[in-house]
Design a protein around this motif. Sequence first.
Motif, PDB file in Angstrom:
ATOM      1  N   GLU A   1       0.812  -1.215   0.000  1.00  0.00           N
ATOM      2  CA  GLU A   1       0.000   0.000   0.000  1.00  0.00           C
ATOM      3  C   GLU A   1       0.849   1.272   0.000  1.00  0.00           C
ATOM      4  OE1 GLU A   1      -3.780   1.701  -0.152  1.00  0.00           O
ATOM      5  OE2 GLU A   1      -3.207  -0.395  -0.302  1.00  0.00           O
ATOM      6  N   CYS A   2       1.857   1.352   0.902  1.00  0.00           N
ATOM      7  CA  CYS A   2       2.643   2.593   1.039  1.00  0.00           C
ATOM      8  C   CYS A   2       4.148   2.392   0.817  1.00  0.00           C
ATOM      9  CB  CYS A   2       2.386   3.218   2.412  1.00  0.00           C
ATOM     10  SG  CYS A   2       3.176   2.340   3.778  1.00  0.00           S
ATOM     11  N   GLN A   3       4.570   1.175   0.510  1.00  0.00           N
ATOM     12  CA  GLN A   3       5.976   0.819   0.247  1.00  0.00           C
ATOM     13  C   GLN A   3       6.875   0.910   1.485  1.00  0.00           C
ATOM     14  OE1 GLN A   3       5.490  -0.369  -2.943  1.00  0.00           O
ATOM     15  NE2 GLN A   3       3.674   0.793  -2.535  1.00  0.00           N
ATOM     16  N   SER A   4       6.297   1.040   2.664  1.00  0.00           N
ATOM     17  CA  SER A   4       7.074   1.082   3.902  1.00  0.00           C
ATOM     18  C   SER A   4       7.744  -0.268   4.148  1.00  0.00           C
ATOM     19  CB  SER A   4       6.153   1.417   5.078  1.00  0.00           C
ATOM     20  OG  SER A   4       6.838   1.240   6.305  1.00  0.00           O
TER      21      SER A   4
ATOM     22  N   VAL B   1      -0.110  -9.904   9.213  1.00  0.00           N
ATOM     23  CA  VAL B   1       1.044  -9.053   8.927  1.00  0.00           C
ATOM     24  C   VAL B   1       0.523  -7.620   8.835  1.00  0.00           C
ATOM     25  CG1 VAL B   1       2.869  -8.558   7.252  1.00  0.00           C
ATOM     26  CG2 VAL B   1       2.182 -10.913   7.673  1.00  0.00           C
ATOM     27  N   VAL B   2       1.178  -6.690   9.558  1.00  0.00           N
ATOM     28  CA  VAL B   2       0.683  -5.314   9.642  1.00  0.00           C
ATOM     29  C   VAL B   2       1.794  -4.317   9.311  1.00  0.00           C
ATOM     30  CG1 VAL B   2      -0.389  -3.598  11.156  1.00  0.00           C
ATOM     31  CG2 VAL B   2      -0.889  -6.018  11.494  1.00  0.00           C
ATOM     32  N   CYS B   3       1.445  -3.290   8.558  1.00  0.00           N
ATOM     33  CA  CYS B   3       2.372  -2.185   8.280  1.00  0.00           C
ATOM     34  C   CYS B   3       2.236  -1.177   9.421  1.00  0.00           C
ATOM     35  CB  CYS B   3       2.030  -1.527   6.949  1.00  0.00           C
ATOM     36  SG  CYS B   3       3.025  -0.050   6.618  1.00  0.00           S
ATOM     37  N   ALA B   4       3.339  -0.862  10.075  1.00  0.00           N
ATOM     38  CA  ALA B   4       3.322   0.072  11.204  1.00  0.00           C
ATOM     39  C   ALA B   4       3.125   1.516  10.745  1.00  0.00           C
ATOM     40  CB  ALA B   4       4.615  -0.047  12.002  1.00  0.00           C
ATOM     41  N   ASP B   5       3.366   1.810   9.475  1.00  0.00           N
ATOM     42  CA  ASP B   5       3.217   3.178   8.989  1.00  0.00           C
ATOM     43  C   ASP B   5       1.796   3.511   8.548  1.00  0.00           C
ATOM     44  OD1 ASP B   5       5.809   4.008   9.539  1.00  0.00           O
ATOM     45  OD2 ASP B   5       6.557   3.336   7.602  1.00  0.00           O
ATOM     46  N   CYS B   6       1.183   2.652   7.731  1.00  0.00           N
ATOM     47  CA  CYS B   6      -0.159   2.973   7.228  1.00  0.00           C
ATOM     48  C   CYS B   6      -1.261   2.104   7.822  1.00  0.00           C
ATOM     49  CB  CYS B   6      -0.192   2.900   5.702  1.00  0.00           C
ATOM     50  SG  CYS B   6      -0.188   1.229   5.019  1.00  0.00           S
ATOM     51  N   GLY B   7      -0.889   1.020   8.521  1.00  0.00           N
ATOM     52  CA  GLY B   7      -1.892   0.153   9.144  1.00  0.00           C
ATOM     53  C   GLY B   7      -2.460  -0.916   8.241  1.00  0.00           C
ATOM     54  N   TYR B   8      -1.954  -1.026   7.026  1.00  0.00           N
ATOM     55  CA  TYR B   8      -2.438  -2.044   6.096  1.00  0.00           C
ATOM     56  C   TYR B   8      -2.233  -3.427   6.708  1.00  0.00           C
ATOM     57  CZ  TYR B   8      -3.142  -4.441   1.621  1.00  0.00           C
ATOM     58  OH  TYR B   8      -3.606  -5.259   0.613  1.00  0.00           O
ATOM     59  N   ILE B   9      -3.262  -4.269   6.643  1.00  0.00           N
ATOM     60  CA  ILE B   9      -3.210  -5.608   7.240  1.00  0.00           C
ATOM     61  C   ILE B   9      -3.353  -6.655   6.142  1.00  0.00           C
ATOM     62  CG2 ILE B   9      -4.319  -7.235   8.815  1.00  0.00           C
ATOM     63  CD1 ILE B   9      -5.413  -4.783  10.323  1.00  0.00           C
TER      64      ILE B   9
END
Length: 93
Positions: free
Chosen positions: A23-26, A63-71
């Motif tokens: 989603e955000c490439q983080s 699995v969760v992105c800490a920057d955008c919250g994408y799960i």
Amino acid sequence: MSDKINQLKALEKETNPSTTCPECQSTEIYRYKKLIDSAGGAGPILLPKLNPNFLSEAKMIPVVCADCGYIRFYASLEATEKLRTSDHWEKID
């Protein structure tokens, strides 16, 4: 693709999911350390009919992105092995 290759790919997702957020490439990606049930007490069954037996639910890894919250959720190897022979799931072409 052979069943062995598919099993290895599923195991790779289970043990080492992608380290970049789609989603955000983080690269601030975290996963839960253990497999969890695919059915919560009050939520829907996310992997119906892929459970190992009638007393338990299919397992998955969140699995969760800490920057955008994408799960994202990755089904366990045991669950993905049942997909091809299940009467309840169909392949999308």
